[in-house]
Design an enzyme around this catalytic site. Structure first.
Site, PDB file in Angstrom:
ATOM      1  N   ASP A 101      -9.757  -4.157 -58.924  1.00  0.00           N
ATOM      2  CA  ASP A 101     -10.258  -5.479 -59.784  1.00  0.00           C
ATOM      3  C   ASP A 101     -11.859  -5.657 -59.402  1.00  0.00           C
ATOM      4  OD1 ASP A 101     -10.118  -6.004 -56.910  1.00  0.00           O
ATOM      5  OD2 ASP A 101      -8.224  -7.271 -57.162  1.00  0.00           O
ATOM      6  N   GLU A 123      -4.094   1.436 -58.673  1.00  0.00           N
ATOM      7  CA  GLU A 123      -3.660  -0.072 -58.214  1.00  0.00           C
ATOM      8  C   GLU A 123      -3.765  -1.112 -59.188  1.00  0.00           C
ATOM      9  OE1 GLU A 123      -5.956  -3.281 -55.593  1.00  0.00           O
ATOM     10  OE2 GLU A 123      -4.854  -1.835 -53.921  1.00  0.00           O
ATOM     11  N   GLU A 137     -11.928 -11.467 -59.641  1.00  0.00           N
ATOM     12  CA  GLU A 137     -11.137 -10.417 -59.558  1.00  0.00           C
ATOM     13  C   GLU A 137      -9.806 -10.491 -60.487  1.00  0.00           C
ATOM     14  OE1 GLU A 137     -12.174 -11.833 -56.900  1.00  0.00           O
ATOM     15  OE2 GLU A 137     -13.074 -10.111 -55.516  1.00  0.00           O
ATOM     16  N   HIS A 217     -13.902 -12.629 -46.925  1.00  0.00           N
ATOM     17  CA  HIS A 217     -14.930 -12.514 -47.754  1.00  0.00           C
ATOM     18  C   HIS A 217     -14.787 -12.970 -49.131  1.00  0.00           C
ATOM     19  CE1 HIS A 217     -12.881  -9.512 -50.488  1.00  0.00           C
ATOM     20  NE2 HIS A 217     -12.269  -9.069 -49.495  1.00  0.00           N
ATOM     21  N   ARG A 219     -14.672 -14.958 -52.686  1.00  0.00           N
ATOM     22  CA  ARG A 219     -15.564 -15.895 -53.374  1.00  0.00           C
ATOM     23  C   ARG A 219     -15.192 -17.001 -53.518  1.00  0.00           C
ATOM     24  NH1 ARG A 219     -18.506 -11.392 -54.960  1.00  0.00           N
ATOM     25  NH2 ARG A 219     -20.731 -11.903 -56.003  1.00  0.00           N
ATOM     26  N   HIS A 249     -18.036  -9.622 -42.768  1.00  0.00           N
ATOM     27  CA  HIS A 249     -18.607  -9.323 -43.816  1.00  0.00           C
ATOM     28  C   HIS A 249     -19.993  -9.592 -44.264  1.00  0.00           C
ATOM     29  CE1 HIS A 249     -18.624  -8.475 -48.408  1.00  0.00           C
ATOM     30  NE2 HIS A 249     -17.416  -8.020 -48.234  1.00  0.00           N
TER      31      HIS A 249
END
Ligand code: UD1
Ligand code: UDP
Length: 386
Positions: A101, A123, A137, A217, A219, A249
């Site tokens: 994604d 996936e 995503e 990490h 967003r 990260h």
């Protein structure tokens, strides 16, 4: 004869895609009498991607090298579309493989579709149906599913999401998640494993204490989410007999606040991202993992480590249903209280730690290869112990 081979191009750009694509690339490369297998990295990630490429011995045939500091989604999308177009035109693959994604996956699917090239999505079918969580995503993967010709779903639940969306059942294969193939591969290398970084971790960590491993990490946690997570970690770090280790990260929206808020805490060790085998080693030494990562929550059940997921939604309900993962969001009280409860209650801990991994048996790549061998009438894969 090289021209008679089926030409496969794997396109990815970030650390987790590289880890999860590596076993599939290896499987196709082992069938090089039938398939020509090439790799194109967008390098949406740079250092974190290169760490993985080096561990799995993958040398990209094409490297778009597009990462810039604090890049925007539109910049990655635009550059990936433009630069990939030249490669697709020149190489003209029969199949393009994308994963999951990321913005790289969505752009690579679109670029392939625009050139009339078949897209295989690994996936496939994970969903929250909340377009802002995970952001971006959820929309990246829905676009990818719309475009893809072949869908390799890690679980039956992911397949049923695709069926509900009207995807042809014949084009969906349930394979397990290739992350487990990668994990098993890395574990074969971890017997008596030594690396400079592991030696350093052994010096830094007090193994008489319970180790809590942290990553993050997403967003949607940038800003207030990370501040709240840092406050929770600060409180957890003051519990008895605990030490926290956090490979941070490289995204500046993560690294900035985390170092600023937690850099001075003597009981929280902040380190740069670890190489994949070093990270797997560290997971195996951990009592609990606090994370918002997709991949980490799929791996940890195989290592018997309970995971608290610092997100409000999940596209991975299987581990929650199985009882090895608890969603705790980014609320500091909830993170602290759940972590403390798990540390205090041995029965609860054992229940979570003993769950069988719902994400695969390590044969996902073989199943993907098998699909293509059958599709082209070449043969089939004999999966040992599947
Ligand atoms: C990306 C993916 C996310 C995936 C995550 C895995 C998108 C939109 N996001 O998020 O789906 O779960 O990777 O980690 O596709 N940076 C470096 N070096 C690196 C990597 C990143 O310096 O090796 C910094 C750069 O400043 C870069 C920034 O991090 O601009 C953000 O990278 P980006 O790939 O856009 O977003 P991630 O948060 O890493
Ligand atoms: N990982 C790693 N080094 C680290 C942290 C994580 O190699 O310091 C690996 C981890 O084992 C997992 C993957 O990176 O396979 C997860 O990546 P990330 O959390 O960045 O992305 P997500 O899975 O959320 O998309």
């Amino acid at each position: 004869m090289i021209n008679d081979k089926i030409k496969n191009l794997f396109v990815f750009g970030t650390r987790p895609e590289a880890i999860k694509m590596a076993p599939v690339i290896t499987a196709f490369k082992e069938c090089d009498q039938f398939f020509e297998t090439k790799v194109c990295v967008t390098a949406q990630h740079r250092e974190m991607l290169d760490q993985v490429l080096s561990f799995f011995g993958i040398v990209p045939d094409f490297d778009l090298n597009l990462m810039t500091p604090n890049q925007t989604l539109n910049r990655i999308t635009g550059e990936a579309l433009l630069l990939l177009d030249d490669i697709l035109k020149e190489y003209d693959p029969d199949n393009v493989f994308v994963h999951g994604d990321t913005t790289t996956s969505m752009a690579a699917s679109l670029a392939s579709f625009n050139r009339g090239i078949k897209v295989s999505h690994i996936e496939a079918g994970l969903r929250t149906y909340n377009k802002y969580s995970p952001y971006p995503e959820e929309i990246n993967r829905q676009i990818t599913s719309k475009i893809a010709d072949f869908h390799f779903s890690p679980t039956l639940n992911a397949k049923s999401n695709l069926l509900k969306e009207g995807i042809d059942p014949e084009s969906i294969v349930v394979t397990g998640n290739t992350v487990i193939d990668a994990l098993f591969f890395s574990q074969t290398k971890l017997v008596d494993y030594e690396s400079a970084q592991v030696e350093e971790l052994k010096r830094q960590l007090d193994f008489s204490k319970q180790i809590i491993l942290v990553t993050g990490h997403r967003r949607e946690n940038h800003g207030s989410g990370f501040l709240s997570i840092c406050s929770a970690l600060d409180r957890v770090s003051k519990l008895d007999n605990i030490t926290i280790i956090y490979p941070v990260h490289m995204n500046p929206n993560v690294k900035g606040p985390v170092y600023e808020r937690l850099g001075d805490n003597p009981n929280i060790i902040l380190i740069p991202p670890l190489s994949y085998p070093d990270f797997v080693w560290l997971m195996s030494k951990s009592k609990i993992i606090l994370t918002d990562s997709g991949g980490v929550q799929e791996e940890a059940p195989s290592l018997g480590v309970p995971v608290l997921v610092m997100r409000d939604t999940t596209e991975r309900p299987e581990a929650v249903d199985a009882g090895t993962v608890v969603l705790v969001g980014s609320d500091q009280d909830r993170i602290f209280n759940t972590c403390k409860a798990l540390l205090d209650d041995l029965n609860l801990y054992e229940e979570m730690a003993s769950v069988k991994n719902p994400y695969g048996d390590g044969h996902a790549s073989g199943r993907i290869l098998d699909f293509f061998l059958k599709k082209y009438g070449i043969g089939e894969v004999k999966l040992v112990n599947a």
